[in-house]
Design an enzyme around this catalytic site. Structure first.
Site, mmCIF file in Angstrom:
data_model
loop_
_atom_site.group_PDB
_atom_site.id
_atom_site.type_symbol
_atom_site.label_atom_id
_atom_site.label_comp_id
_atom_site.label_asym_id
_atom_site.label_seq_id
_atom_site.Cartn_x
_atom_site.Cartn_y
_atom_site.Cartn_z
ATOM 1 C CE LYS A 150 9.551 -62.652 -0.419
ATOM 2 N NZ LYS A 150 9.598 -61.678 -1.540
ATOM 3 C CG ASP B 223 7.830 -68.086 -15.559
ATOM 4 O OD1 ASP B 223 8.190 -67.651 -14.450
ATOM 5 O OD2 ASP B 223 7.650 -69.303 -15.789
ATOM 6 C CB SER C 177 8.681 -60.935 3.419
ATOM 7 O OG SER C 177 7.915 -61.447 4.485
ATOM 8 C CE1 TYR D 11 6.995 -65.426 0.318
ATOM 9 C CE2 TYR D 11 7.362 -65.137 2.674
ATOM 10 C CZ TYR D 11 6.984 -64.629 1.448
ATOM 11 O OH TYR D 11 6.610 -63.309 1.342
#
Length: 246
Positions: free
Chosen positions: A166, A62, A147, A162
């Protein structure tokens, strides 16, 4: 890719999507891949797709856990020696709001999970991988799967934190390159920023919307790795033909 034959690559988030495609393509190019993920059975299943001289080995990890990352990289060092390539691919997008203004607020646990997996994980893994490269006197390569959301905020607020993670990867890549340059270290670092990719993370995207295949991103990463030791691609953005700004 000849200089990577027989070398060891660590791929995080290797159980599905881009990570799975990367593991197979690297192994078929002759690289020994250690796939890290919370679930190892899907990584083991990838071995049947390997037609080259490389290999895929699964290891449970993890990446949001500092202790888990340290244990995994120690095991890799003991089992394979030097980490020659690190591909920070593990990532998660949980749709929902940052706040309760839209009545769809993410839980605090979900917010922290996105931050820990998408940003903390790559930083932790890079620290261990670079330590391995330096101790073995090898000029390796760190690839951060970023991304387009790390360069502009898409129209949908459902991307929530998110995009912050990024953007963090964009900054982390640049900062790491600066640090290595300051010390005349020749380890490479590259940020690869795909547009929409047909993975489980993109569930809900319309079928008619242009999208990349996971293999398309894997091919781009292999192109980055194939550059000569004197060349570094700092940032590579890859989108499907006709994709508009999301």
């Amino acid at each position: 890719m000849d200089r990577w034959v027989g070398k060891t690559a660590v791929v995080t988030g290797a159980s599905s999507g881009i990570g799975a495609a990367l593991s197979v393509e690297l192994a078929n190019a002759g690289v020994n891949v250690v796939g890290l993920a919370r679930r190892t059975a899907p990584i083991d299943a990838l071995k049947s797709q390997v037609k080259g001289v490389g290999s895929i080995t699964a290891r449970q990890c993890d990446v949001s856990s500092a202790g888990g990352v340290a244990a995994a990289f120690q095991w890799i060092e003991d089992s394979f020696g030097c980490v020659h390539i690190l591909i920070n691919n593990a990532g998660v997008l949980l749709q929902g709001g940052i706040t309760d203004v839209g009545n769809d607020m993410l839980s605090e646990e979900d917010v922290l999970s996105v931050i820990d997996i998408n940003l903390k994980g790559p930083i932790l893994c890079a620290r261990h991988a670079i330590a391995s490269m330096r101790s073995n006197d090898f000029d390796g390569h760190v690839v951060n799967i970023n991304s387009i959301a790390g360069h502009y905020v898409p129209w949908s607020s459902k991307f929530n934190v998110y995009t912050s993670t990024k953007y963090g990867i964009t900054g982390f890549t640049a900062s790491l390159l600066n640090e290595l340059s300051d010390h005349n270290n020749k380890i490479k670092v590259t940020s690869v920023s795909p547009g929409l990719v047909r993975t489980a993370m993109a569930t809900g995207a319309e079928d008619h919307v242009p999208a990349l295949r996971p293999k398309d991103v894997a091919d781009a990463v292999l192109y980055v790795l194939s550059t000569p030791p004197t060349v570094n691609i700092n940032e590579l953005t890859i989108t499907p033909v006709t994709e508009r700004r999301l």
